[in-house]
Design a protein around this motif. Structure first.
Motif, mmCIF file in Angstrom:
data_model
loop_
_atom_site.group_PDB
_atom_site.id
_atom_site.type_symbol
_atom_site.label_atom_id
_atom_site.label_comp_id
_atom_site.label_asym_id
_atom_site.label_seq_id
_atom_site.Cartn_x
_atom_site.Cartn_y
_atom_site.Cartn_z
ATOM 1 N N ALA A 184 0.830 -1.201 0.000
ATOM 2 C CA ALA A 184 0.000 0.000 0.000
ATOM 3 C C ALA A 184 0.869 1.257 0.000
ATOM 4 O O ALA A 184 0.623 2.198 -0.768
ATOM 5 N N THR A 188 1.589 3.602 -3.386
ATOM 6 C CA THR A 188 1.224 5.019 -3.338
ATOM 7 C C THR A 188 2.435 5.897 -3.639
ATOM 8 O O THR A 188 2.322 6.895 -4.365
ATOM 9 N N CYS A 189 3.577 5.534 -3.097
ATOM 10 C CA CYS A 189 4.799 6.301 -3.372
ATOM 11 C C CYS A 189 5.160 6.240 -4.860
ATOM 12 O O CYS A 189 5.645 7.223 -5.426
ATOM 13 N N ALA A 191 3.110 6.180 -7.295
ATOM 14 C CA ALA A 191 2.239 7.119 -8.001
ATOM 15 C C ALA A 191 2.743 8.556 -7.905
ATOM 16 O O ALA A 191 2.404 9.383 -8.751
ATOM 17 N N ARG A 259 -0.438 7.951 -13.167
ATOM 18 C CA ARG A 259 -0.339 8.175 -11.722
ATOM 19 C C ARG A 259 -1.658 7.829 -11.023
ATOM 20 O O ARG A 259 -1.669 7.186 -9.973
ATOM 21 N N LEU A 263 -2.348 4.739 -8.410
ATOM 22 C CA LEU A 263 -2.960 5.019 -7.108
ATOM 23 C C LEU A 263 -4.231 4.195 -6.906
ATOM 24 O O LEU A 263 -4.493 3.700 -5.796
ATOM 25 N N SER A 266 -3.475 0.704 -5.767
ATOM 26 C CA SER A 266 -2.637 0.621 -4.570
ATOM 27 C C SER A 266 -3.399 0.969 -3.290
ATOM 28 O O SER A 266 -3.194 0.330 -2.247
ATOM 29 N N LEU A 267 -4.261 1.963 -3.341
ATOM 30 C CA LEU A 267 -4.974 2.401 -2.135
ATOM 31 C C LEU A 267 -5.842 1.317 -1.505
ATOM 32 O O LEU A 267 -5.956 1.276 -0.268
#
Length: 297
Positions: A184, A188-189, A191, A259, A263, A266-267
């Motif tokens: 997670a 996020t990183c 993105a 991006r 995201l 991943s979220l």
């Protein structure tokens, strides 16, 4: 008495196993998304060198005011063998004579060309943004696209070697929770990566996490399923993985910016993190799982 014999004695397949397996199978949908994600986030759109018009020829000094995009490409970018604009070269000087329909048109390779010194123009009709368009990973840098995917797969390999051993020491449920958290955060990183190097680092760490929870989920599912139901359960997990591939295609169609797509897949692992803690807690309580078997309902 083995644990499999104990499961059979207390009732076999029950409500606990169904809920447990369902909750652990859902993350497999997005496992497929991360494995195949770069097919979309690193898609290579049509591109050519940025057009540079010089006004050395006074006859055509005001031509750019009346030319359409196709004519500008014709005088600025040589054509390849398929009569498509070259992707990595442009004319050193604007070839105005190519606009004259009566002029003899020489082969584009016979005219002086140069690499794209001022960047590229990309076709954004399908993907508004990819890592290719953002960091110009084309022509001489095109190999970096394959390198990024190789680095991700190296992370998957390292994760399988390292995290599988750790799961035997720390427990599969603890490794599952950690892997969800790592994917997670790293997803996020990724993105928000400011450059190619950081993108590769985050993808590598995300690949490690994917191996960690993939192996943990497989073991947790099989260990709690009676022997006679394991085959169908593993087959269902495979179908869910295929469903994830179909879902990724739909997401990529609806989210053309790399991006936001990164995201989006991943979220949800932050959500998986919270409910995996609940699943782990319930399955580790003494007598809790047995109370959910059919004979104990």
């Amino acid at each position: 008495m083995t644990f499999a014999e104990f499961l059979h004695q207390v009732g076999g397949m029950g409500r606990f196993q169904i809920i447990h397996t369902t909750l652990l199978t859902i993350p497999i949908v997005l496992m497929a998304s991360h494995n195949l994600l770069q097919n979309f986030t690193a898609a290579i759109p049509g591109h050519h060198c940025q057009i540079r018009i010089d006004g050395n020829n006074t006859r055509y000094s005001n031509a750019t005011l009346h030319l359409d995009s196709q004519d500008l490409l014709r005088v600025s970018i040589p054509m390849d063998r398929n009569q498509q604009p070259e992707k990595c070269h442009r004319f050193v000087s604007t070839q105005w004579q190519l606009l004259d329909p009566n002029a003899t048109q020489p082969n584009g390779t016979q005219l002086a060309t140069e690499p794209c010194r001022e960047g590229w123009t990309y076709d954004r009709s399908i993907f508004t943004s990819t890592i290719i368009t953002e960091w110009d990973l084309v022509c001489n840098l095109r190999r970096l696209r394959q390198m990024a995917q190789s680095i991700y797969m190296a992370g998957v390999l390292v994760g399988a070697l390292v995290l599988s051993g750790l799961s035997d020491r720390t427990g599969r449920k603890a490794m599952l929770i950690w892997s969800f958290l790592q994917l997670a955060v790293m997803g996020t990183c990724t993105a928000f990566s400011p450059n190619y190097i950081s993108y590769c680092i985050f993808r590598f760490l995300g690949g490690m996490a994917l191996s960690g929870f993939g192996l943990s989920i497989a073991c947790l599912i099989v260990e709690w399923i009676p022997t006679q139901f394991r085959t169908i359960t593993v087959a269902i997990s495979g179908f869910v993985y295929t469903l994830g591939q179909l879902l990724l295609a739909g997401l990529a169609y609806g989210i053309p910016d790399w991006r936001w797509l990164q995201l989006t897949v991943s979220l949800p692992f932050f959500l998986f993190l919270f409910y995996s803690w609940y699943v782990s807690l319930k399955s580790s309580l003494p007598g809790a799982s047995a109370a959910l078997f059919p004979c104990g309902c």
